[in-house]
Design a protein around this motif. Structure first.
Motif, PDB file in Angstrom:
ATOM      1  N   TYR A  15       0.829  -1.194   0.000  1.00  0.00           N
ATOM      2  CA  TYR A  15       0.000   0.000   0.000  1.00  0.00           C
ATOM      3  C   TYR A  15       0.872   1.256   0.000  1.00  0.00           C
ATOM      4  CZ  TYR A  15      -3.720  -3.205   1.422  1.00  0.00           C
ATOM      5  OH  TYR A  15      -4.618  -4.231   1.481  1.00  0.00           O
ATOM      6  N   MET A  17       1.194   4.893   1.286  1.00  0.00           N
ATOM      7  CA  MET A  17       0.667   5.657   2.405  1.00  0.00           C
ATOM      8  C   MET A  17       0.847   7.155   2.158  1.00  0.00           C
ATOM      9  SD  MET A  17      -0.219   3.023   4.167  1.00  0.00           S
ATOM     10  CE  MET A  17      -0.671   3.719   5.766  1.00  0.00           C
ATOM     11  N   ASN A  52     -10.219   7.186   9.390  1.00  0.00           N
ATOM     12  CA  ASN A  52      -9.207   6.166   9.111  1.00  0.00           C
ATOM     13  C   ASN A  52      -9.388   4.954  10.021  1.00  0.00           C
ATOM     14  OD1 ASN A  52      -6.747   5.317   7.702  1.00  0.00           O
ATOM     15  ND2 ASN A  52      -5.745   5.581   9.685  1.00  0.00           N
ATOM     16  N   ILE A  56     -10.164   1.086   8.612  1.00  0.00           N
ATOM     17  CA  ILE A  56      -9.213  -0.019   8.739  1.00  0.00           C
ATOM     18  C   ILE A  56      -9.563  -0.994   9.852  1.00  0.00           C
ATOM     19  CG2 ILE A  56      -7.369   1.454   7.859  1.00  0.00           C
ATOM     20  CD1 ILE A  56      -6.225   1.568  10.692  1.00  0.00           C
ATOM     21  N   THR A  59      -9.605  -5.050   9.488  1.00  0.00           N
ATOM     22  CA  THR A  59      -9.137  -5.316   8.126  1.00  0.00           C
ATOM     23  C   THR A  59      -7.642  -5.612   8.187  1.00  0.00           C
ATOM     24  OG1 THR A  59      -8.501  -3.027   7.588  1.00  0.00           O
ATOM     25  CG2 THR A  59     -10.816  -3.645   7.237  1.00  0.00           C
ATOM     26  N   ARG A  60      -7.076  -5.924   7.032  1.00  0.00           N
ATOM     27  CA  ARG A  60      -5.632  -6.178   6.973  1.00  0.00           C
ATOM     28  C   ARG A  60      -4.825  -4.945   7.370  1.00  0.00           C
ATOM     29  NH1 ARG A  60      -4.561  -9.715   1.525  1.00  0.00           N
ATOM     30  NH2 ARG A  60      -6.341 -11.112   1.694  1.00  0.00           N
ATOM     31  N   ALA A  61      -5.395  -3.785   7.169  1.00  0.00           N
ATOM     32  CA  ALA A  61      -4.665  -2.548   7.431  1.00  0.00           C
ATOM     33  C   ALA A  61      -4.450  -2.294   8.914  1.00  0.00           C
ATOM     34  CB  ALA A  61      -5.391  -1.355   6.804  1.00  0.00           C
ATOM     35  N   ILE A  64      -0.695  -2.571   9.528  1.00  0.00           N
ATOM     36  CA  ILE A  64       0.224  -1.921   8.596  1.00  0.00           C
ATOM     37  C   ILE A  64       1.151  -0.987   9.374  1.00  0.00           C
ATOM     38  CG2 ILE A  64       0.425  -0.249   6.727  1.00  0.00           C
ATOM     39  CD1 ILE A  64      -1.991  -1.389   5.473  1.00  0.00           C
ATOM     40  N   ILE A 171      -3.981   4.858   3.801  1.00  0.00           N
ATOM     41  CA  ILE A 171      -3.758   4.206   2.518  1.00  0.00           C
ATOM     42  C   ILE A 171      -4.277   5.090   1.401  1.00  0.00           C
ATOM     43  CG2 ILE A 171      -4.257   2.155   1.141  1.00  0.00           C
ATOM     44  CD1 ILE A 171      -4.641   0.651   3.782  1.00  0.00           C
ATOM     45  N   ILE A 214      -9.249  -2.913   0.769  1.00  0.00           N
ATOM     46  CA  ILE A 214      -8.191  -3.331   1.685  1.00  0.00           C
ATOM     47  C   ILE A 214      -8.186  -4.851   1.863  1.00  0.00           C
ATOM     48  CG2 ILE A 214      -7.426  -3.225   4.091  1.00  0.00           C
ATOM     49  CD1 ILE A 214      -8.446  -0.327   4.138  1.00  0.00           C
TER      50      ILE A 214
END
Length: 247
Positions: A15, A17, A52, A56, A59-61, A64, A171, A214
């Motif tokens: 991703y 950023m 934000n 996220i 989620t996978r984020a 991060i 992201i 995401i």
């Protein structure tokens, strides 16, 4: 290559950023409230952070982070971790790797973890044996054992990505677009603007798209899923009008 992408068995999504200031500037520009950019700066940044976090969450984020290689120098046997520090991989003092000491008093008498074993000696044992080790105390690294001021400490780990002003990055792409709608919604609510409901509706739509973006599967993950649904011992189709699976 398919759809502009190079096929690979080890696809890893990287991703890009960006600073939340991109979403903030877009929101005040779309609403025509650019004159409030300075007076409502703290609220705008807070709304960007809220959006934000909502995007996220789960989620996978959520995991991060960016690698950090921090160099600091001891003062009173301590060094301060950088802002946003979340995980430590290795710490060296004067060029030598030193171990991490657990505090025994945080455990119960029945604890079976390594923090109560001989592998992790107590702080007093480390000092008496003239060894050097460290513990974490909030955002500080505390060195135990003989240590002088101005000794170099190199810390390798992971931190939350932040821009030059200390704002948490987000992201790029659809998440930024969604964040823009959230800020515009909150801004209109603050100003009593009747466009608030429109921006709210767009926000919910864009937030769903951002979360789907995401969480989308990579090519390698899709191939693993296909192996589950269509194992090698099965073939699709049949004879005599039978469209089911057969061996």
């Amino acid at each position: 290559m398919k759809n502009g992408r190079i096929n690979s068995t080890n696809d890893i999504e990287v991703y890009q950023m960006v600073s939340p200031k991109f979403a903030i500037r877009a929101a005040v520009g779309n609403t025509g409230f650019s004159h409030l950019l300075q007076s409502l700066q703290e609220d705008l940044v807070r709304w960007a952070g809220e959006a934000n976090e909502l995007i996220i969450k789960d989620t996978r984020a959520c995991t991060i982070y960016e690698p950090i290689d921090q160099t600091a120098y001891t003062a009173n046997g301590r060094v301060k971790l950088c802002d946003g520090f979340v995980a430590l991989e290795c710490l060296t003092l004067a060029g030598c790797v030193i171990p991490f000491l657990y505090k025994k008093n945080r455990c119960t008498n029945t604890c079976q973890n390594s923090c109560c074993s001989e592998i992790a000696p107590s702080i007093n044992e480390a000092i008496c044996n003239n060894h050097r080790a460290f513990t974490l105390e909030g955002c500080w690294v505390k060195i135990h054992g003989p240590v002088n001021d101005s000794e170099e400490v190199v810390i390798q780990g992971w931190k939350i990505p932040m821009d030059e002003d200390g704002y948490v990055k987000m992201i790029d792409g659809i998440p930024v677009t969604a964040c823009t709608q959230y800020i515009a919604w909150q801004l209109c609510l603050r100003m009593g603007d009747n466009r608030a409901s429109t921006f709210e509706r767009i926000w919910y739509n864009r937030a769903r798209q951002a979360r789907a973006f995401i969480n989308k599967k990579t090519d390698s993950e899709m191939r693993e899923i296909s192996k589950y649904w269509f194992p090698n011992r099965f073939t699709v189709g049949g004879r005599g009008g039978n469209n089911g699976n057969r061996r």
